[in-house]
Design an enzyme around this catalytic site. Structure first.
Site, PDB file in Angstrom:
ATOM      1  N   ASP A  22       0.824  -1.212   0.000  1.00 42.74           N
ATOM      2  CA  ASP A  22       0.000   0.000   0.000  1.00 42.74           C
ATOM      3  C   ASP A  22       0.859   1.262   0.000  1.00 42.74           C
ATOM      4  O   ASP A  22       2.002   1.247   0.475  1.00 42.74           O
ATOM      5  CB  ASP A  22      -0.929  -0.015   1.226  1.00 42.74           C
ATOM      6  CG  ASP A  22      -2.104   0.938   1.062  1.00 42.74           C
ATOM      7  OD1 ASP A  22      -2.399   1.361  -0.071  1.00 42.74           O
ATOM      8  OD2 ASP A  22      -2.735   1.263   2.087  1.00 42.74           O
ATOM      9  N   ASN A  70     -10.823  -2.398  -5.898  1.00 38.76           N
ATOM     10  CA  ASN A  70      -9.972  -1.481  -6.659  1.00 38.76           C
ATOM     11  C   ASN A  70     -10.519  -1.137  -8.055  1.00 38.76           C
ATOM     12  O   ASN A  70     -10.069  -0.173  -8.676  1.00 38.76           O
ATOM     13  CB  ASN A  70      -8.531  -2.003  -6.762  1.00 38.76           C
ATOM     14  CG  ASN A  70      -7.747  -1.884  -5.462  1.00 38.76           C
ATOM     15  OD1 ASN A  70      -6.856  -2.681  -5.177  1.00 38.76           O
ATOM     16  ND2 ASN A  70      -8.067  -0.884  -4.638  1.00 38.76           N
TER      17      ASN A  70
HETATM   18  C1  IPE Z   1      -1.265   0.249  -3.477  1.00 41.10           C
HETATM   19  O1  IPE Z   1      -1.095   1.618  -3.510  1.00 41.10           O
HETATM   20  C2  IPE Z   1      -1.426  -0.372  -4.839  1.00 41.10           C
HETATM   21  C3  IPE Z   1      -2.807  -0.770  -5.169  1.00 41.10           C
HETATM   22  C4  IPE Z   1      -3.834  -0.815  -4.352  1.00 41.10           C
HETATM   23  C5  IPE Z   1      -3.044  -1.188  -6.542  1.00 41.10           C
HETATM   24  P1  IPE Z   1      -2.337   2.606  -3.564  1.00 41.10           P
HETATM   25  O2  IPE Z   1      -2.701   2.814  -4.991  1.00 41.10           O
HETATM   26  O3  IPE Z   1      -3.445   2.124  -2.690  1.00 41.10           O
HETATM   27  O4  IPE Z   1      -1.712   3.948  -2.983  1.00 41.10           O
HETATM   28  P2  IPE Z   1      -2.351   4.918  -1.915  1.00 41.10           P
HETATM   29  O5  IPE Z   1      -2.817   4.068  -0.764  1.00 41.10           O
HETATM   30  O6  IPE Z   1      -3.491   5.598  -2.596  1.00 41.10           O
HETATM   31  O7  IPE Z   1      -1.254   5.844  -1.532  1.00 41.10           O
HETATM   32  C1  IPE Z   2      -5.591  -2.608  -0.281  1.00 41.92           C
HETATM   33  O1  IPE Z   2      -5.171  -1.309  -0.491  1.00 41.92           O
HETATM   34  C2  IPE Z   2      -5.566  -3.365  -1.562  1.00 41.92           C
HETATM   35  C3  IPE Z   2      -4.246  -3.528  -2.159  1.00 41.92           C
HETATM   36  C4  IPE Z   2      -3.128  -3.158  -1.641  1.00 41.92           C
HETATM   37  C5  IPE Z   2      -4.257  -4.186  -3.416  1.00 41.92           C
HETATM   38  P1  IPE Z   2      -6.199  -0.142  -0.822  1.00 41.92           P
HETATM   39  O2  IPE Z   2      -5.416   1.106  -0.858  1.00 41.92           O
HETATM   40  O3  IPE Z   2      -7.008  -0.464  -1.996  1.00 41.92           O
HETATM   41  O4  IPE Z   2      -7.152  -0.229   0.466  1.00 41.92           O
HETATM   42  P2  IPE Z   2      -8.030   0.855   1.181  1.00 41.92           P
HETATM   43  O5  IPE Z   2      -8.901   1.439   0.109  1.00 41.92           O
HETATM   44  O6  IPE Z   2      -7.095   1.863   1.749  1.00 41.92           O
HETATM   45  O7  IPE Z   2      -8.771   0.099   2.247  1.00 41.92           O
HETATM   46 MG    MG Z   3      -4.012   2.424  -0.760  1.00 38.61          MG
END
Ligand code: IPE
Ligand code: IPE
Ligand code: MG
Length: 242
Positions: A22, A70
């Site tokens: 994340d 997602n």
């Molecule tokens: C994790 O990074 C990757 C995916 C969930 C695909 P994020 O895209 O969630 O990045 P933040 O949490 O918005 O910084």
């Molecule tokens: C969790 O991260 C899913 C992945 C890392 C693929 P997200 O960034 O999507 O989760 P939330 O939205 O913060 O819960």
């Molecule tokens: Mg995230």
């Protein structure tokens, strides 16, 4: 079976490490770059860390790369991520062969673009007998979705009389999950400061130790892994584990 000891630090290693990758977007934003740049660097960090984790002697690694939730992100971001997975999974076949690593995908693959499903089919079949390490990637994965799919199949098998009489044990139930045959994680790391599991491995994390770090995934390093393993060694586990 005992825990494998880390050659470098002498600490016991988790048999199965799970990571919620994340913070890609926030990491990029802090650098004044688009979210896609965070995903790109997050992806190359995954390649690097997967090798490091394997070299250390951790037997099972599971990463959360794309959740069932997602899809709600912008079409542009989802499109970029699918393209990244496409390229990444193709490269992975080479490194999996070289490193004798078995690849498994968990999640509902039927919801992924058909060419990615084909790459997954090849990756899994070509690496099925590799035994140095098992690397599981959660793509279009949700813990509740996995349980729903498992229960649907289980109910169908019950209807066809394929299940033993009496109680449906946790062993029987587990065998219907995407992670069938894989031991539960010993340690879960979530990067970038959120203190939740976001629908990851709901059943399998029953006795897993949790480690949260503020470090965003693209910046997560070998030293950060050492810190997590050190914290794991300080925990007094009562259930689970090897
Ligand atoms: C994790 O990074 C990757 C995916 C969930 C695909 P994020 O895209 O969630 O990045 P933040 O949490 O918005 O910084
Ligand atoms: C969790 O991260 C899913 C992945 C890392 C693929 P997200 O960034 O999507 O989760 P939330 O939205 O913060 O819960
Ligand atoms: Mg995230």
């Amino acid at each position: 079976m005992d825990y494998v000891l880390d050659q470098k630090t002498g600490l016991k290693l988790p048999n199965h490490l799970a990571i919620i990758l994340d913070g890609n977007g926030r990491w990029a934003k802090a650098k004044g770059r688009p979210r896609s740049y965070g995903h790109l660097i997050g992806c190359s960090n995954l390649e690097k860390m997967c090798n490091i984790i394997g070299d250390r002697g951790i037997r099972y690694l599971t990463v959360y790369a794309f959740s069932t939730e997602n899809w709600k992100r912008s079409a542009e971001e989802v499109g970029f991520l699918m393209n990244l997975f496409r390229q990444y999974l193709k490269r992975l076949l080479r490194s999996a062969r070289k490193r004798n690593m078995r690849i498994r995908l968990i999640g509902d693959r039927t919801g992924l673009p058909s060419d990615i499903q084909e790459i997954i089919r090849i990756l899994e079949s070509e690496t099925a007998s590799n035994d140095s390490m098992v690397f599981q990637i959660a793509l279009n994965y949700g813990g509740r979705d996995e349980i729903e799919r498992a229960v649907t199949r289980l109910a169908e098998d019950a209807r066809l009389g394929k299940l033993p009489e009496g109680r449906i044990t946790s062993e029987i139930f587990s065998s219907y999950l995407d992670t069938d045959g894989i031991p539960d994680p010993d340690l879960l790391i979530r990067t970038s400061g959120e203190l939740r599991i976001s629908n990851f491995l709901l059943w399998q994390l029953a006795y897993t130790e949790f480690y949260f770090t503020e470090v965003p995934w693209p910046a997560f390093s070998e030293e950060d892994l050492d810190r997590a393993v050190e914290a794991f060694n300080g925990r007094d586990r009562r259930y689970g584990g090897v």
